[in-house]
Design a protein around this motif. Structure first.
Motif, PDB file in Angstrom:
ATOM      1  N   THR A 137       7.211  11.956  30.466  1.00 29.21           N
ATOM      2  CA  THR A 137       8.405  12.505  30.075  1.00 29.21           C
ATOM      3  C   THR A 137       9.716  11.698  30.197  1.00 29.21           C
ATOM      4  OG1 THR A 137       8.784  13.994  31.968  1.00 29.21           O
ATOM      5  CG2 THR A 137       7.387  14.701  30.290  1.00 29.21           C
ATOM      6  N   ASP A 226       6.360  13.668  24.437  1.00 26.37           N
ATOM      7  CA  ASP A 226       7.678  14.239  25.003  1.00 26.37           C
ATOM      8  C   ASP A 226       8.473  13.175  25.805  1.00 26.37           C
ATOM      9  OD1 ASP A 226       6.774  16.666  23.764  1.00 26.37           O
ATOM     10  OD2 ASP A 226       5.805  17.255  25.695  1.00 26.37           O
ATOM     11  N   LYS A 229      12.690  13.146  25.405  1.00 30.06           N
ATOM     12  CA  LYS A 229      13.377  14.318  24.684  1.00 30.06           C
ATOM     13  C   LYS A 229      14.398  15.062  25.706  1.00 30.06           C
ATOM     14  CE  LYS A 229       9.674  14.594  21.093  1.00 30.06           C
ATOM     15  NZ  LYS A 229       8.598  15.579  20.538  1.00 30.06           N
TER      16      LYS A 229
END
Length: 255
Positions: A137, A226, A229
Motif C-alpha cells: 500500500t 491499492d 492510493k
C-alpha cells in the motif's frame, strides 16, 4: 630484595595499566547521550518538528499488522534491524510502523546500511489483514547499497529512488559509503512528493496523475491494486532481512 627482583616488579607494575588501557569495555550510550542525538533545536521546535524515536525505546512504533518486532533492536541510540545470515531476505518480514498516521508532512532521519543491504521508508501505509506487507500500500523511499548489492539495480531501484517508479537525479545524488550516516528528507504534501538525500533534492513528482497511474499500473504494482492510493497512512521502516540503522527520526506536520 635484589636489584633483579626489583626491576621485574617495576616492569609488571608498568605493564598492567597499559594492558588494561588496550582492552576497554564497549561504550554503552547513556540516556543523556541518546537525548542529545534526538534533541530538537529551538528553531525546529518553533517550526513544529516532533521526535518520532527517542533513541532508547520503540515507543510510538509497532509491527505492521501487529506482528512481532523482536528482529528490531536498539543500538547506540538507533533502531537496528538484526538481519539474516545472508543479509538479505523476504519482503514479508515485520516492518516497523508508526502508531500515528500522517497526511501532509516532512520526515527527516539519519540512516546507514550494511554491505549489500536493502531497506526502505514507506508512507501512506494501510494496515489490514488482507495485505501481507506494508509495501503493498505504501510508496517507498528506497535505501540500498548501490555499490555492493549482488544484483543489477535499475535506476528506479537505487538508493533514494521512489522505488520502482521514479529514478533519482544522479547529478544531485551523493550516497555515503557503507558504515557512514546518510540524511534523508521526505516531503509529502498532497499530491506533491520530494526525496532529499544528504542535502540535495534527487526526486520530485506528483501522485495520481495520468503519468503516475501509468507507471504504477504498468510495473511491479499491477499485482498490488491499492498501492499508493491512500492520502493518509502510517510511516514504515522496512525489514528486508538486511542490517540497517535509523536514528534522529523526526517529523513536521505540514498544515
Amino acid at each position: 630484595m635484589t636489584i633483579r627482583a626489583f626491576a621485574l616488579l617495576m616492569t609488571c607494575a608498568l605493564l598492567t595499566p597499559m594492558t588494561t588501557a588496550q582492552s576497554p569495555s564497549p561504550a554503552v550510550p547513556s540516556d543523556g547521550e541518546c537525548a542529545r542525538v534526538t534533541a530538537l533545536t529551538p528553531e525546529e521546535r518553533a517550526a513544529g518538528w516532533q521526535v518520532l524515536f527517542d533513541g532508547k525505546s520503540k515507543t510510538g512504533w509497532h509491527g505492521y499488522n501487529g506482528r512481532d518486532v523482536a528482529a528490531w533492536t536498539i543500538e547506540e541510540c538507533a533502531l537496528k534491524t538484526t538481519g539474516t545470515e545472508t543479509n538479505y531476505g523476504s519482503d514479508l518480514r515485520p516492518d516497523l510502523v508508526t502508531d500515528a498516521q500522517y497526511t501532509n508532512f516532512e520526515l527527516s532521519l539519519d540512516w546507514k546500511g550494511s554491505k549489500a543491504g536493502n531497506s526502505g521508508i514507506m508512507y501512506g501505509v494501510i494496515e489490514d489483514p488482507k495485505y501481507q506487507a506494508a509495501w503493498m500500500t505504501g510508496p517507498e523511499y528506497q535505501l540500498i547499497d548501490d555499490v555492493g548489492f549482488p544484483q543489477k539495480l535499475e535506476l528506479n531501484r537505487q538508493a533514494g529512488a521512489d522505488y520502482s517508479m521514479h529514478a533519482p537525479d544522479t547529478a544531485q545524488k551523493t550516497l555515503k559509503p557503507i558504515g557512514e550516516w546518510n540524511t534523508t528528507r521526505l516531503v509529502v504534501n498532497g499530491a506533491h512528493v520530494e526525496h532529499w538525500l544528504n542535502g540535495k533534492k534527487i526526486v520530485e513528482f506528483e501522485r495520481w496523475t495520468p503519468e503516475w497511474n501509468a507507471l504504477r499500473d504498468g510495473g511491479k504494482w499491477k499485482d498490488a491494486p491499492d498501492y499508493g492510493k491512500a492520502k493518509t497512512g502510517h510511516i514504515a521502516l522496512q525489514d528486508h532481512g538486511s542490517i540497517f540503522w535509523f536514528r534522529n527520526v523526526k517529523l513536521r506536520v505540514i498544515p
